[in-house]
Scaffold this motif. Structure first.
Motif, PDB file in Angstrom:
ATOM      1  N   THR A 155       0.745  -1.301  -0.080  1.00 18.72           N
ATOM      2  CA  THR A 155      -0.017   0.102   0.065  1.00 18.72           C
ATOM      3  C   THR A 155       0.725   1.144   0.124  1.00 18.72           C
ATOM      4  O   THR A 155       0.591   2.156  -0.939  1.00 18.72           O
ATOM      5  CB  THR A 155      -0.945  -0.009   1.366  1.00 18.72           C
ATOM      6  N   MET A 156       1.843   1.357   1.052  1.00 19.98           N
ATOM      7  CA  MET A 156       2.846   2.475   0.920  1.00 19.98           C
ATOM      8  C   MET A 156       3.270   2.621  -0.570  1.00 19.98           C
ATOM      9  O   MET A 156       3.354   3.963  -1.036  1.00 19.98           O
ATOM     10  CB  MET A 156       3.999   2.040   1.916  1.00 19.98           C
ATOM     11  N   PHE A 157       4.028   1.596  -1.162  1.00 20.45           N
ATOM     12  CA  PHE A 157       4.757   2.006  -2.272  1.00 20.45           C
ATOM     13  C   PHE A 157       3.873   2.242  -3.492  1.00 20.45           C
ATOM     14  O   PHE A 157       4.059   3.231  -4.384  1.00 20.45           O
ATOM     15  CB  PHE A 157       5.734   0.786  -2.809  1.00 20.45           C
ATOM     16  N   GLY A 158       2.610   1.906  -3.369  1.00 17.47           N
ATOM     17  CA  GLY A 158       1.501   1.703  -4.394  1.00 17.47           C
ATOM     18  C   GLY A 158       1.020   3.290  -4.189  1.00 17.47           C
ATOM     19  O   GLY A 158       0.669   4.055  -5.364  1.00 17.47           O
ATOM     20  N   GLY A 159       1.149   3.911  -3.212  1.00 19.65           N
ATOM     21  CA  GLY A 159       0.577   5.298  -3.043  1.00 19.65           C
ATOM     22  C   GLY A 159       1.599   6.309  -3.433  1.00 19.65           C
ATOM     23  O   GLY A 159       1.403   7.506  -3.579  1.00 19.65           O
ATOM     24  N   ALA A 160       2.888   6.013  -3.375  1.00 17.88           N
ATOM     25  CA  ALA A 160       4.220   6.901  -3.641  1.00 17.88           C
ATOM     26  C   ALA A 160       4.660   6.672  -5.168  1.00 17.88           C
ATOM     27  O   ALA A 160       5.453   7.536  -5.577  1.00 17.88           O
ATOM     28  CB  ALA A 160       5.077   6.857  -2.559  1.00 17.88           C
ATOM     29  N   PHE A 161       4.516   5.438  -5.657  1.00 19.71           N
ATOM     30  CA  PHE A 161       5.331   5.286  -6.976  1.00 19.71           C
ATOM     31  C   PHE A 161       4.397   4.590  -7.821  1.00 19.71           C
ATOM     32  O   PHE A 161       3.581   3.688  -7.494  1.00 19.71           O
ATOM     33  CB  PHE A 161       6.399   4.358  -6.681  1.00 19.71           C
ATOM     34  N   SER A 162       4.499   4.489  -9.162  1.00 21.77           N
ATOM     35  CA  SER A 162       3.871   4.055 -10.282  1.00 21.77           C
ATOM     36  C   SER A 162       4.521   2.491 -10.149  1.00 21.77           C
ATOM     37  O   SER A 162       5.781   2.346  -9.883  1.00 21.77           O
ATOM     38  CB  SER A 162       3.777   4.864 -11.491  1.00 21.77           C
ATOM     39  N   ASP A 163       3.686   1.684 -10.809  1.00 24.13           N
ATOM     40  CA  ASP A 163       4.003   0.311 -11.140  1.00 24.13           C
ATOM     41  C   ASP A 163       5.364   0.255 -12.104  1.00 24.13           C
ATOM     42  O   ASP A 163       6.031  -0.648 -12.137  1.00 24.13           O
ATOM     43  CB  ASP A 163       3.034  -0.708 -11.552  1.00 24.13           C
ATOM     44  N   GLU A 164       5.513   1.479 -12.890  1.00 21.36           N
ATOM     45  CA  GLU A 164       6.917   1.443 -13.661  1.00 21.36           C
ATOM     46  C   GLU A 164       8.013   1.946 -13.084  1.00 21.36           C
ATOM     47  O   GLU A 164       9.176   1.488 -13.436  1.00 21.36           O
ATOM     48  CB  GLU A 164       6.684   2.501 -14.696  1.00 21.36           C
ATOM     49  N   GLU A 165       7.931   2.339 -11.636  1.00 25.65           N
ATOM     50  CA  GLU A 165       8.995   2.660 -10.937  1.00 25.65           C
ATOM     51  C   GLU A 165       9.328   1.677  -9.744  1.00 25.65           C
ATOM     52  O   GLU A 165      10.364   1.009  -9.839  1.00 25.65           O
ATOM     53  CB  GLU A 165       8.633   4.039 -10.216  1.00 25.65           C
ATOM     54  N   ILE A 166       8.441   1.128  -9.000  1.00 23.70           N
ATOM     55  CA  ILE A 166       8.316   0.215  -7.778  1.00 23.70           C
ATOM     56  C   ILE A 166       7.159  -0.566  -7.718  1.00 23.70           C
ATOM     57  O   ILE A 166       6.293   0.273  -7.626  1.00 23.70           O
ATOM     58  CB  ILE A 166       8.824   0.806  -6.318  1.00 23.70           C
ATOM     59  N   ALA A 167       7.277  -1.589  -7.746  1.00 30.78           N
ATOM     60  CA  ALA A 167       6.142  -2.383  -7.481  1.00 30.78           C
ATOM     61  C   ALA A 167       6.230  -3.381  -6.430  1.00 30.78           C
ATOM     62  O   ALA A 167       7.263  -4.129  -6.356  1.00 30.78           O
ATOM     63  CB  ALA A 167       5.646  -3.103  -8.943  1.00 30.78           C
ATOM     64  N   VAL A 168       5.205  -3.862  -5.895  1.00 32.51           N
ATOM     65  CA  VAL A 168       5.305  -4.846  -4.858  1.00 32.51           C
ATOM     66  C   VAL A 168       4.329  -6.111  -5.090  1.00 32.51           C
ATOM     67  O   VAL A 168       3.115  -5.910  -5.364  1.00 32.51           O
ATOM     68  CB  VAL A 168       4.994  -4.560  -3.180  1.00 32.51           C
ATOM     69  N   ILE A 169       4.961  -7.519  -5.075  1.00 29.86           N
ATOM     70  CA  ILE A 169       4.287  -8.338  -5.432  1.00 29.86           C
ATOM     71  C   ILE A 169       4.160  -9.308  -4.078  1.00 29.86           C
ATOM     72  O   ILE A 169       5.215  -9.567  -3.577  1.00 29.86           O
ATOM     73  CB  ILE A 169       5.011  -9.356  -6.324  1.00 29.86           C
ATOM     74  N   THR A 170       2.878  -9.292  -3.543  1.00 30.38           N
ATOM     75  CA  THR A 170       2.782 -10.290  -2.355  1.00 30.38           C
ATOM     76  C   THR A 170       2.208 -11.756  -2.803  1.00 30.38           C
ATOM     77  O   THR A 170       1.626 -11.875  -3.839  1.00 30.38           O
ATOM     78  CB  THR A 170       1.757  -9.874  -1.190  1.00 30.38           C
ATOM     79  N   GLY A 171       2.268 -12.607  -1.784  1.00 31.76           N
ATOM     80  CA  GLY A 171       2.130 -14.077  -1.925  1.00 31.76           C
ATOM     81  C   GLY A 171       3.067 -15.070  -1.407  1.00 31.76           C
ATOM     82  O   GLY A 171       3.947 -14.708  -0.633  1.00 31.76           O
ATOM     83  N   GLY A 172       2.498 -16.379  -1.395  1.00 27.33           N
ATOM     84  CA  GLY A 172       3.299 -17.446  -0.772  1.00 27.33           C
ATOM     85  C   GLY A 172       4.442 -18.027  -1.408  1.00 27.33           C
ATOM     86  O   GLY A 172       5.101 -17.402  -2.476  1.00 27.33           O
ATOM     87  N   PRO A 173       5.113 -18.961  -1.271  1.00 28.68           N
ATOM     88  CA  PRO A 173       6.332 -19.754  -1.935  1.00 28.68           C
ATOM     89  C   PRO A 173       6.061 -19.868  -3.290  1.00 28.68           C
ATOM     90  O   PRO A 173       7.095 -19.821  -3.980  1.00 28.68           O
ATOM     91  CB  PRO A 173       6.569 -21.027  -1.121  1.00 28.68           C
ATOM     92  N   GLU A 174       5.057 -20.148  -3.911  1.00 30.03           N
ATOM     93  CA  GLU A 174       4.768 -20.472  -5.327  1.00 30.03           C
ATOM     94  C   GLU A 174       5.120 -19.025  -5.997  1.00 30.03           C
ATOM     95  O   GLU A 174       5.649 -19.011  -7.077  1.00 30.03           O
ATOM     96  CB  GLU A 174       3.396 -20.914  -5.685  1.00 30.03           C
ATOM     97  N   VAL A 175       4.473 -17.829  -5.475  1.00 29.36           N
ATOM     98  CA  VAL A 175       4.693 -16.535  -6.003  1.00 29.36           C
ATOM     99  C   VAL A 175       6.350 -16.097  -6.023  1.00 29.36           C
ATOM    100  O   VAL A 175       6.858 -15.728  -6.957  1.00 29.36           O
ATOM    101  CB  VAL A 175       3.832 -15.534  -5.411  1.00 29.36           C
ATOM    102  N   GLY A 176       6.927 -16.439  -4.973  1.00 25.20           N
ATOM    103  CA  GLY A 176       8.328 -16.259  -4.591  1.00 25.20           C
ATOM    104  C   GLY A 176       9.066 -17.122  -5.837  1.00 25.20           C
ATOM    105  O   GLY A 176      10.106 -16.594  -6.382  1.00 25.20           O
ATOM    106  N   GLU A 177       8.593 -18.377  -6.072  1.00 24.43           N
ATOM    107  CA  GLU A 177       9.473 -19.145  -7.001  1.00 24.43           C
ATOM    108  C   GLU A 177       9.396 -18.635  -8.339  1.00 24.43           C
ATOM    109  O   GLU A 177      10.361 -18.495  -9.045  1.00 24.43           O
ATOM    110  CB  GLU A 177       8.925 -20.599  -7.149  1.00 24.43           C
ATOM    111  N   ALA A 178       8.066 -18.020  -8.737  1.00 26.38           N
ATOM    112  CA  ALA A 178       7.757 -17.521 -10.018  1.00 26.38           C
ATOM    113  C   ALA A 178       8.547 -16.228 -10.000  1.00 26.38           C
ATOM    114  O   ALA A 178       9.165 -16.011 -11.351  1.00 26.38           O
ATOM    115  CB  ALA A 178       6.523 -17.313 -10.259  1.00 26.38           C
ATOM    116  N   PHE A 179       8.542 -15.409  -9.119  1.00 26.08           N
ATOM    117  CA  PHE A 179       9.257 -14.189  -9.162  1.00 26.08           C
ATOM    118  C   PHE A 179      10.857 -14.403  -9.456  1.00 26.08           C
ATOM    119  O   PHE A 179      11.329 -13.542 -10.193  1.00 26.08           O
ATOM    120  CB  PHE A 179       9.111 -13.478  -7.733  1.00 26.08           C
TER     121      PHE A 179
END
Length: 472
Positions: A155-179
């Motif tokens: 939420t913090m980054f989403g309010g201060a940066f566009s996804d073109e600058e900084i994006a946060v991806i949340t999720g479990g181990p399967e998301v981390g593996e894909a990341f």
């Protein structure tokens, strides 16, 4: 959230907008600083909720102030870091005629950040100091073990940066593996060595360069000249900070055989001073999850069953068998043997084995007989012994007469070696880690004799050149 689409968008924006100016880099860093200042209370609440019990002051010091410091340092120095670095030409005579050699620090592009749970805010923002100073964009995957903090950062980054600058991806181990399989321009992972093997293997599919900040069993060598009271107070402070859930926490102590009891007494006194109570004391941090609680208490049970002496440094009458949170009192394991799990795995908790030695060479040999650690700590006033320890061991970094504190020095590189990590960051070293060091050579305009001599048809000129190059 489509991670691949975000990555492609950031890469396209990097090409579209060109290299970020110093002003833009500074403005992005200032946005991060504002996020930390304005969200202090929310960060303290979220981290406390994730741990079950962690003091607001501990979070403010380590996660908030500990992030603002590196960001301010990068902001104040990045203009100097960005300047091209002049190098001498080879052969030197070319420089006399106007040829130039230099290194330019170019943004890599998009940096992936996989941050851990133990200091979830600091180990996200501190790498960003170097990443943003170098002119990059970032995608962040915070830990699933701290869901409240991870969602807050999103939420913090989403309010201060566009996804073109900084994006946060949340999720479990399967998301981390894909990341970790995304084709970043660089990837920094902070976490366990066992997980790092998978991350590095995934990054290798796209030949993504990696920075791995891991851990290991960071030893303390107590010299005979050490002041036991001071050493014990500093070691136990490092071991109880965040309940020992620190990659640089002192993992075991090597003490002279006739000073072990003295160290135990001094450790008991220092813990009693810091924590008159523990069970319901908000200053004493809980273990992050039941799985880790059982892992750490399992180390203690294993050592006890195999004959070690267990010393719990807890207040009289406090019973930890039933409690609201997962608190483990500071626990010393005296004279552990290598068949005990506590001496085989990184502890990452408030448990401290204490092993005796007869000579410092014996202590050094023990350290060198195991994986190279992230940190090494020497206590003592014997300059010759200190130099022997420093030159005879290899660790990611060293603090003398304290623990952990080398990580707080922005002018020093922070990183591991071998199983404790690769690459380093902080300060100028972080700027360089997340930059492409582009070599630029500008040749002289006129085709003078030495240059002509290097082209066919070969004659006396090339022979004269070779004779000069092959001289001893």
């Amino acid at each position: 959230m489509d991670m691949q689409a975000i990555l492609e968008g950031q890469k396209a924006a990097h090409l579209r907008d060109g290299e970020a100016s110093a002003e833009l880099r500074i403005e992005r860093i200032d946005r991060c600083i504002r996020l930390l200042r304005e969200n202090r209370a929310a960060i303290e609440d979220a981290v406390n909720a994730d741990f079950g019990s962690r003091s607001r002051e501990a979070t403010a010091v380590t996660d908030i102030a500990g992030s603002i410091g590196p960001l301010k340092h990068a902001r104040d120095h990045l203009r100097a870091w960005m300047r091209p670095e002049k190098r001498k030409t080879t052969p030197a005579i070319l420089g006399l005629f106007g040829a130039k050699a230099e290194v330019r620090y170019q943004p890599k592009g998009v940096v992936g950040v996989i941050s851990p749970w133990n200091f979830p805010v600091n180990l996200t923002f501190a790498p960003l100091a170097g990443i943003l100073a170098a002119g990059n964009r970032a995608m962040i995957k915070p830990s699933e073990y701290t869901p409240a903090t991870s969602e807050l950062m999103k939420t913090m980054f989403g309010g201060a940066f566009s996804d073109e600058e900084i994006a946060v991806i949340t999720g479990g181990p399967e998301v981390g593996e894909a990341f970790s399989r995304l084709a970043f321009d660089h990837l920094i992972f902070t976490g366990a060595t066992s997980v790092a093997r998978h991350v590095m293997r995934a990054a290798a599919e796209n030949l993504v360069p990696v920075t791995l900040e891991l851990g290991g069993k960071s030893p303390v060598i107590l010299g005979r000249s050490a002041d036991l009271q001071t050493a014990a107070a500093r070691v136990m402070n490092g071991k109880t900070l965040n309940a020992g859930q620190i990659c640089l926490a002192p993992d075991y102590v090597l003490a002279p055989h006739d000073r072990v009891d003295g160290f135990v007494d001094a450790a008991r006194a220092s813990v009693a001073q810091m924590f008159p109570t523990i069970k319901d004391n908000p200053d004493y941090t809980s273990v992050i999850a039941q799985r880790h609680y059982e892992r750490i208490t399992g180390y203690i049970d294993d050592a006890r069953a195999k004959g070690a002496r267990i010393v719990e440094l807890k207040p009289e009458g406090e019973d930890f068998s039933q409690q609201e949170h997962r608190k483990i009192p500071p626990t010393l394991i005296l004279e552990p043997t290598d068949d005990m799990k506590v001496m085989q795995e990184e502890i990452f908790g408030p448990v401290l084995p204490v092993k005796s030695y007869r000579t410092v060479d014996e202590a050094i040999a023990y350290v060198n007989g195991h994986d190279r650690p992230l940190g090494l700590y020497y206590f003592g006033d014997d300059a010759a012994e200190r130099e022997t320890v420093l030159t005879s061991t290899t660790a990611g970094g060293v603090t003398v007469n304290d623990v952990i504190m080398h990580v707080a020095q922005e002018e020093l590189p922070f990183g591991g070696v071998g199983p404790s990590g690769m690459g380093s960051y902080h300060g100028a070293d972080g700027f360089r880690e997340f930059s492409h060091r582009k070599a630029v050579f500008s040749q002289i305009k006129k085709d003078i004799g030495p240059l002509k001599a290097l082209r066919p048809p070969y004659g006396p000129g090339i022979r004269k050149f070779l004779a000069a190059q092959l001289k001893g």
